[in-house]
Design a protein around this motif. Structure first.
Motif, PDB file in Angstrom:
ATOM      1  N   ALA A 128       0.839  -1.193   0.000  1.00 58.29           N
ATOM      2  CA  ALA A 128       0.000   0.000   0.000  1.00 58.29           C
ATOM      3  C   ALA A 128       0.879   1.249   0.000  1.00 58.29           C
ATOM      4  CB  ALA A 128      -0.920   0.000   1.219  1.00 58.29           C
ATOM      5  N   PRO A 129       0.622   2.208  -0.882  1.00 57.64           N
ATOM      6  CA  PRO A 129       1.478   3.402  -0.954  1.00 57.64           C
ATOM      7  C   PRO A 129       1.306   4.299   0.269  1.00 57.64           C
ATOM      8  CG  PRO A 129      -0.411   3.643  -2.403  1.00 57.64           C
ATOM      9  CD  PRO A 129      -0.473   2.240  -1.868  1.00 57.64           C
ATOM     10  N   LYS A 130       2.395   4.931   0.703  1.00 56.57           N
ATOM     11  CA  LYS A 130       2.340   5.850   1.838  1.00 56.57           C
ATOM     12  C   LYS A 130       1.651   7.156   1.455  1.00 56.57           C
ATOM     13  CE  LYS A 130       6.537   3.976   3.941  1.00 56.57           C
ATOM     14  NZ  LYS A 130       7.914   4.275   4.426  1.00 56.57           N
ATOM     15  N   LYS A 131       1.791   7.539   0.179  1.00 60.70           N
ATOM     16  CA  LYS A 131       1.119   8.734  -0.315  1.00 60.70           C
ATOM     17  C   LYS A 131       0.094   8.322  -1.364  1.00 60.70           C
ATOM     18  CE  LYS A 131       5.083  11.807   0.393  1.00 60.70           C
ATOM     19  NZ  LYS A 131       6.018  12.763  -0.254  1.00 60.70           N
ATOM     20  N   PRO A 132      -1.070   8.953  -1.375  1.00 66.63           N
ATOM     21  CA  PRO A 132      -2.099   8.582  -2.361  1.00 66.63           C
ATOM     22  C   PRO A 132      -1.601   8.778  -3.792  1.00 66.63           C
ATOM     23  CG  PRO A 132      -3.016   9.988  -0.634  1.00 66.63           C
ATOM     24  CD  PRO A 132      -1.533  10.014  -0.456  1.00 66.63           C
ATOM     25  N   ILE A 133      -2.035   7.892  -4.673  1.00 62.70           N
ATOM     26  CA  ILE A 133      -1.730   7.987  -6.099  1.00 62.70           C
ATOM     27  C   ILE A 133      -2.941   8.578  -6.796  1.00 62.70           C
ATOM     28  CG2 ILE A 133      -1.146   6.698  -8.189  1.00 62.70           C
ATOM     29  CD1 ILE A 133       0.268   4.667  -6.460  1.00 62.70           C
ATOM     30  N   GLU A 134      -2.726   9.670  -7.489  1.00 62.57           N
ATOM     31  CA  GLU A 134      -3.827  10.396  -8.101  1.00 62.57           C
ATOM     32  C   GLU A 134      -4.594   9.514  -9.073  1.00 62.57           C
ATOM     33  OE1 GLU A 134      -4.622  14.489 -10.704  1.00 62.57           O
ATOM     34  OE2 GLU A 134      -2.580  13.909 -10.081  1.00 62.57           O
TER      35      GLU A 134
END
Length: 468
Positions: free
Chosen positions: A442-448
């Protein structure tokens, strides 16, 4: 003094035996031993120390000067990608594939691009299977311009001593040997294509290429099982081993790096076959997903049993559609058939699904296919594979814009996959809006534009996909 000793060589692995026997001790092949040329075995006495010869100078590893070797671009982006950025001077590349899949076409196009990029460099195409007129006819069909046709030198010869003398006189920058199975040496008594001939001629050509800094391409035949013909030592003596994959009747080809001393292993290059030869495909994911849905070109209705997988081929994330068909079996032993996937792993995953998700397929035939003829080998395909199977079992299509990846363990857990962030970014770039991935990816920062759903177990993943 020396005495002659007869040897029997295995045609499958190249191991020598003192006498003939039905089965090879090295690889277990039956009736594969044939008598080779008698070799001279020295019976002289060794020196007092037990060894003969002079000692060589050694040096520490820290004292070795390391210089970054420049690479020669082949003029084809996908080919350069598979080679690791281009061909290293003195590099030896072995290219194998089924007959008619495009090996000679690709190398002829690469030579044409090479003479355009470096007009002062010489290239030689050595053909042992075709005449010079046949090669010239192929070059005309490919639409090579007059400059390329004038600068590409061609030699129709199979004797390696003559080839080496010609190359030493011409001093080319790049050489293609098509194919190594047709080459022979006068010093070896066996027929061309035998284990000893392939091994020794390849070794002689490799030594010359490395000592002169010449790029060398060897075209190799494949066996019925799809492996390169000849002993495995042929793969060990070269710097890179490339395989042509794909259906010869399909419109595209895949070149995969099985071994590469100067680049990434399992790197993938995709080419489209046209009437003018092979064209590099810069966005292979779009090619494999071009006809995913039934209906019109702008989409259409999703079909049950279809799931998009994000696989990693070398340094490139690749989106591939996995299709599954589950049907009631009419035989005592249900069928498990895979095209482009591992059937042994499928059987294991179906057992995991039964044990940890309560879905049984013991009375169902299961068919799996990786669309487009691509071969998927990594374990990150497990979750997408089972999602496609459940979708077909329940006749419920997966949502539009969904991608899935993740390894499934025997305990039912979903394990992380390497380079998960790159996979997610590639899916978002191609317009996918939802992803079911292992919790560790799961990415730590959202992916647009991408809604990422992390899961820890197979049952949790199926609940998210089908809202059980």
């Amino acid at each position: 003094m020396a005495k002659e000793k007869a040897v029997f060589v295995c045609s499958a692995c190249g191991q020598a035996h003192a006498k003939w026997q039905g089965q090879c001790d090295g690889c277990g092949s039956w009736n594969s031993l044939s008598q080779g040329k008698a070799v001279a075995v020295s019976t002289g006495r060794k020196s007092s120390g037990g060894f003969s010869g002079q000692a060589a100078a050694v040096q520490s590893l820290a004292s070795v000067a390391v210089e970054e070797q420049p690479r020669w671009s082949m003029g084809l982006d996908e080919f350069d990608r598979v080679l690791g950025g281009g061909l290293v001077p003195g590099g030896v590349v072995l290219l194998g594939g089924d007959p008619g899949i495009g090996k000679s076409t690709l190398l002829l196009q690469a030579l044409a691009q090479q003479v355009r990029l470096s007009p002062e460099s010489g290239v030689i195409y050595v053909t042992g299977e075709e005449s010079v007129s046949q090669v010239a006819l192929r070059a005309q069909r490919l639409g090579l311009d007059a400059v390329a046709l004038d600068r590409i030198q061609i030699l129709a010869e199979t004797q390696v001593e003559t080839i080496l003398a010609t190359l030493a006189s011409a001093k080319p920058r790049m050489v293609v040997i098509d194919s190594i199975q047709t080459m022979f040496s006068e010093e070896i008594g066996s027929a061309p294509g035998s284990v000893s001939q392939v091994r020794e001629t390849a070794a002689a050509l490799t030594r010359w290429a490395k000592s002169n800094g010449v790029g060398l391409f060897l075209v190799g035949h494949v066996t019925k099982e799809g492996a390169l013909a000849g002993p495995r030592v042929l793969e060990h003596m070269v710097d890179a081993v490339l395989y042509f994959e794909g259906d010869p009747q399909a419109s595209f080809r895949v070149v995969r790096a099985i071994k590469n001393r100067f680049g990434t292993v399992n790197e993938l290059g995709v080419f489209g076959m046209t009437d003018k030869g092979l064209k590099a495909v810069s966005n292979p994911s779009a090619l494999f997903l071009s006809s995913r849905y039934q209906g019109s070109e702008d989409g259409g209705a999703p079909v049950p049993g279809s799931c998009v997988l994000v696989t990693q081929e070398g340094s490139r994330p690749l989106l591939v559609e996995v299709q599954a068909l589950v049907d009631t079996s009419r035989v005592p032993n249900p069928r498990r058939l895979c095209v482009g996937l591992d059937p042994q792993r499928l059987a294991m995953l179906l057992a995991v699904m039964h044990r940890h998700a309560g879905l049984a397929c013991f009375d169902q035939d299961v068919y799996l296919n990786a669309v487009g003829g691509v071969r998927v080998t990594e374990t990150a395909s497990d979750l997408a594979l089972l999602a496609a199977v459940v979708s077909s079992m329940r006749n419920r299509p997966l949502p539009v814009g969904l991608v899935v990846f993740g390894e499934v363990g025997l305990a039912g857990e979903v394990r992380p996959s390497v380079r998960g962030q790159e996979r997610l970014r590639e899916a978002a770039r191609l317009g996918f809006s939802r992803a079911v991935v292992p919790a560790a990816n799961a990415p730590k920062k959202p992916i647009e534009g991408l809604d990422v759903i992390p899961v820890k177990s197979l049952s949790q993943a199926l609940d998210c996909l089908f809202e059980r």
